[in-house]
Design a protein around this motif. Structure first.
Motif, mmCIF file in Angstrom:
data_model
loop_
_atom_site.group_PDB
_atom_site.id
_atom_site.type_symbol
_atom_site.label_atom_id
_atom_site.label_comp_id
_atom_site.label_asym_id
_atom_site.label_seq_id
_atom_site.Cartn_x
_atom_site.Cartn_y
_atom_site.Cartn_z
ATOM 1 N N ASN A 1 -10.130 25.322 16.619
ATOM 2 C CA ASN A 1 -9.739 24.868 15.132
ATOM 3 C C ASN A 1 -8.281 24.984 15.160
ATOM 4 O O ASN A 1 -7.362 25.564 16.089
ATOM 5 N N ARG A 2 -7.683 24.263 14.278
ATOM 6 C CA ARG A 2 -6.355 24.424 13.905
ATOM 7 C C ARG A 2 -5.983 25.909 13.443
ATOM 8 O O ARG A 2 -6.489 26.568 12.756
ATOM 9 N N HIS A 3 -4.855 26.339 14.274
ATOM 10 C CA HIS A 3 -4.306 27.774 13.823
ATOM 11 C C HIS A 3 -2.842 27.735 14.119
ATOM 12 O O HIS A 3 -2.068 26.992 14.691
ATOM 13 N N ARG A 4 -2.305 29.085 13.952
ATOM 14 C CA ARG A 4 -1.067 29.374 14.155
ATOM 15 C C ARG A 4 -0.844 30.876 14.322
ATOM 16 O O ARG A 4 -1.702 31.834 13.721
ATOM 17 N N HIS A 5 0.092 31.419 15.009
ATOM 18 C CA HIS A 5 0.311 32.786 15.116
ATOM 19 C C HIS A 5 1.862 33.215 15.218
ATOM 20 O O HIS A 5 2.735 32.507 15.494
ATOM 21 N N THR A 6 1.844 34.280 15.240
ATOM 22 C CA THR A 6 3.367 34.958 15.221
ATOM 23 C C THR A 6 3.827 35.187 16.514
ATOM 24 O O THR A 6 4.759 35.777 16.921
ATOM 25 N N TYR A 7 3.016 34.614 17.627
ATOM 26 C CA TYR A 7 3.271 35.192 19.102
ATOM 27 C C TYR A 7 3.244 33.702 19.920
ATOM 28 O O TYR A 7 2.717 32.729 19.383
ATOM 29 N N GLU A 8 4.122 33.911 20.689
ATOM 30 C CA GLU A 8 4.063 32.637 21.595
ATOM 31 C C GLU A 8 2.969 32.590 22.526
ATOM 32 O O GLU A 8 2.341 33.715 22.916
ATOM 33 N N THR A 9 2.559 31.356 23.053
ATOM 34 C CA THR A 9 1.735 31.162 24.215
ATOM 35 C C THR A 9 2.177 30.207 25.016
ATOM 36 O O THR A 9 2.684 29.226 24.812
ATOM 37 N N LEU A 10 1.701 30.558 26.229
ATOM 38 C CA LEU A 10 1.760 29.550 27.361
ATOM 39 C C LEU A 10 0.393 29.291 27.966
ATOM 40 O O LEU A 10 -0.372 30.278 28.204
ATOM 41 N N GLY B 1 4.269 47.479 15.525
ATOM 42 C CA GLY B 1 3.788 47.736 14.247
ATOM 43 C C GLY B 1 2.996 46.892 13.345
ATOM 44 O O GLY B 1 3.088 46.470 12.358
ATOM 45 N N GLY B 2 2.178 46.176 14.312
ATOM 46 C CA GLY B 2 1.275 45.349 13.711
ATOM 47 C C GLY B 2 1.846 43.847 12.992
ATOM 48 O O GLY B 2 1.361 43.366 12.099
ATOM 49 N N VAL B 3 2.704 43.309 13.803
ATOM 50 C CA VAL B 3 3.484 41.850 13.460
ATOM 51 C C VAL B 3 2.952 41.023 14.092
ATOM 52 O O VAL B 3 3.370 39.850 14.012
ATOM 53 N N ALA B 4 1.583 41.108 14.856
ATOM 54 C CA ALA B 4 1.016 39.885 15.491
ATOM 55 C C ALA B 4 -0.126 39.461 14.514
ATOM 56 O O ALA B 4 -0.939 40.056 14.331
ATOM 57 N N LEU B 5 0.482 38.317 13.948
ATOM 58 C CA LEU B 5 -0.563 37.765 12.993
ATOM 59 C C LEU B 5 -1.049 36.365 13.217
ATOM 60 O O LEU B 5 -0.211 35.810 13.986
ATOM 61 N N ARG B 6 -2.523 36.059 12.916
ATOM 62 C CA ARG B 6 -2.920 34.679 13.218
ATOM 63 C C ARG B 6 -3.498 34.117 12.129
ATOM 64 O O ARG B 6 -4.163 34.900 11.075
ATOM 65 N N GLU B 7 -3.525 32.782 11.654
ATOM 66 C CA GLU B 7 -3.912 32.085 10.623
ATOM 67 C C GLU B 7 -4.700 31.194 11.040
ATOM 68 O O GLU B 7 -4.244 30.252 12.074
ATOM 69 N N GLU B 8 -5.902 30.666 10.592
ATOM 70 C CA GLU B 8 -6.766 29.774 11.122
ATOM 71 C C GLU B 8 -7.518 28.974 9.824
ATOM 72 O O GLU B 8 -7.825 29.626 9.079
ATOM 73 N N VAL B 9 -7.597 27.667 10.136
ATOM 74 C CA VAL B 9 -8.429 26.798 9.480
ATOM 75 C C VAL B 9 -9.345 26.114 10.250
ATOM 76 O O VAL B 9 -9.238 25.602 11.345
ATOM 77 N N PRO B 10 -10.671 25.697 9.802
ATOM 78 C CA PRO B 10 -11.677 25.403 10.383
ATOM 79 C C PRO B 10 -11.684 23.744 10.662
ATOM 80 O O PRO B 10 -12.641 22.998 10.482
ATOM 81 N N ASP B 11 -10.619 23.458 11.188
ATOM 82 C CA ASP B 11 -10.437 21.894 11.392
ATOM 83 C C ASP B 11 -9.735 21.424 12.676
ATOM 84 O O ASP B 11 -9.094 22.427 13.241
ATOM 85 N N ARG B 12 -9.995 20.195 13.186
ATOM 86 C CA ARG B 12 -9.233 19.855 14.281
ATOM 87 C C ARG B 12 -7.743 19.877 14.017
ATOM 88 O O ARG B 12 -6.963 20.190 15.194
ATOM 89 N N GLY B 13 -7.238 19.276 12.865
ATOM 90 C CA GLY B 13 -5.867 19.268 12.922
ATOM 91 C C GLY B 13 -5.216 18.038 13.321
ATOM 92 O O GLY B 13 -3.751 18.180 13.536
#
Length: 165
Positions: free
Chosen positions: A71-80, A138-150
Motif C-alpha cells: 500500500n502507499r504509505h508514509r511515516h514519521t520515521y526513516e527507513t533503510l 512520547g509516541g511521535v512515530a506515526l504512520r498513514e496508509e492508503v490502500p493503493d499502489r501510488g
C-alpha cells in the motif's frame, strides 16, 4: 525504561556509559517464527518482526509476491531497505527508484512511498527504521496508509512534499 529524566536533571549526565545487558541477544529463525498476523494482513504482504530489545531501531523482513505492491504509505520515521532477493521498484516522494538484489533504498521521513515486485519470484527485503526511538520519545512515530499502489501520485501530494513535476 525504569528511569526518566527531565530538563532539570541535566547535571545527572554520567561521565561514561553503562552497559545494560538484556536477557535476549538473539532472535533465531526470524522468518520461521511466522509472520506478524495483523500487521501483515493490513499491509497485504508478509512482514516478520525481528524481536530484539533495541530502544532506537527496528528491523523487519518482508516480501512481495510477483506483481504484488505494498500500500502507499508514509511515516514519521526513516527507513533503510536492503533487497535480499528479487527485483522491482519503489515510488518514494514521487520518484521511481528501481532496485534488485543487493541494492539499498532510503525512504525519508513523511514521504509517500510504496514498493512493487516486478520479478518472477519473491522480492524479499530487510527494513531498518528508527520508529522505536520515536515511540520512546512520547509516541511521535506515526504512520498513514492508503490502500493503493501510488504509482501515479496526485499533483497535490507531490507538491506537498516539495517536489516539482
Amino acid at each position: 525504561m525504569s528511569e526518566r529524566f527531565h530538563s532539570a536533571d541535566f547535571d545527572k549526565t554520567p561521565p561514561r556509559p553503562r552497559v545494560v545487558m538484556p536477557e535476549k541477544l538473539a532472535h533465531p529463525a526470524v522468518e520461521s517464527a511466522g509472520r506478524h498476523g495483523d500487521y501483515s494482513k493490513a499491509r497485504k504482504h508478509p512482514v516478520f518482526f525481528v524481536d530484539l530489545p533495541s530502544h532506537a531501531i527496528s528491523m523487519t523482513i518482508g516480501w512481495l509476491d510477483p506483481g504484488q505492491s505494498s500500500n502507499r504509505h508514509r511515516h514519521t520515521y526513516e527507513t533503510l531497505l536492503y533487497v535480499l532477493e528479487g527485483e522491482g521498484y519503489s515510488y518514494v516522494g514521487g520518484k521511481r527508484v528501481d532496485w534488485k538484489q543487493g541494492d539499498a533504498v532510503y525512504v525519508p521521513v513523511w514521504a509517500w512511498h510504496n514498493h512493487v515486485n516486478t520479478g518472477e519470484g519473491q522480492a524479499r527485503y530487510l527494513a531498518c527504521e528508527n520508529a522505536p526511538m520515536l515511540q520512546n520519545m512520547g509516541g511521535v512515530a506515526l504512520r498513514e496508509e492508503v490502500p493503493d499502489r501510488g504509482d501515479q501520485l496526485l499533483d497535490k501530494d507531490h507538491e506537498a512534499e516539495g517536489g516539482a513535476r
